[in-house]
Enzyme design. Structure first.
Site, PDB file in Angstrom:
ATOM      1  N   LYS A  78     -15.292  15.814 -16.990  1.00 49.66           N
ATOM      2  CA  LYS A  78     -15.573  15.627 -15.563  1.00 49.66           C
ATOM      3  C   LYS A  78     -14.606  16.472 -14.757  1.00 49.66           C
ATOM      4  O   LYS A  78     -13.510  16.805 -15.214  1.00 49.66           O
ATOM      5  CB  LYS A  78     -15.447  14.152 -15.187  1.00 49.66           C
ATOM      6  CG  LYS A  78     -16.487  13.290 -15.903  1.00 49.66           C
ATOM      7  CD  LYS A  78     -16.654  11.960 -15.263  1.00 49.66           C
ATOM      8  CE  LYS A  78     -17.784  11.199 -15.975  1.00 49.66           C
ATOM      9  NZ  LYS A  78     -18.053   9.939 -15.316  1.00 49.66           N
ATOM     10  N   PRO A 112     -13.217   8.990 -12.543  1.00 50.96           N
ATOM     11  CA  PRO A 112     -12.364   8.649 -13.687  1.00 50.96           C
ATOM     12  C   PRO A 112     -10.989   8.210 -13.184  1.00 50.96           C
ATOM     13  O   PRO A 112     -10.384   8.881 -12.351  1.00 50.96           O
ATOM     14  CB  PRO A 112     -12.262   9.943 -14.481  1.00 50.96           C
ATOM     15  CG  PRO A 112     -13.447  10.740 -14.070  1.00 50.96           C
ATOM     16  CD  PRO A 112     -13.699  10.367 -12.640  1.00 50.96           C
TER      17      PRO A 112
END
Length: 114
Positions: free
Chosen positions: A34, A2
């Site tokens: 995440k 990310p």
């Protein structure tokens, strides 16, 4: 993988940058579910931005993540705009956000791709 890239013309004092980056990193990890250990945040404060013909505080944001759920981008936009409003006093009407989900084979890390 990310990645949040924030370009803004808002003034971000050097002493507040670490806290801002940490806050962004945590927010992205929470939004995407995440591990924060994979999150990368890029801050480009003091950028030359003109939005709607004026230079009031504005931001351009990119949020990239493999498997980014398109069905949740409106939720992510609300959360990121809220965070920018709180952290940098940027009006949500002065924020553009680009979402992307690159294919695993087109994003590299640690001598390989995802």
């Amino acid at each position: 993988m990310p990645t949040l890239r924030l370009l803004t013309n808002a003034t971000v004092a050097p002493e507040t940058r670490p806290e801002l980056l940490a806050s962004a990193s945590k927010r992205v990890a929470e939004l995407l579910g995440k591990p924060e250990s994979y999150v990368l945040v890029i801050l480009e404060a003091g950028a030359d931005l003109l939005f709607g013909g004026n230079d009031e505080p504005a931001a351009y944001v990119e949020l990239k993540s493999i498997g980014l759920p398109e069905s949740r981008t409106a939720e992510f936009a609300r959360a990121l705009c809220g965070w920018l409003g709180d952290a940098l006093k940027i009006d949500p009407q002065r924020v553009y956000i680009e979402f992307s989900s690159p294919p695993r084979h087109l994003f590299g890390w640690n001598n390989a791709t995802f």
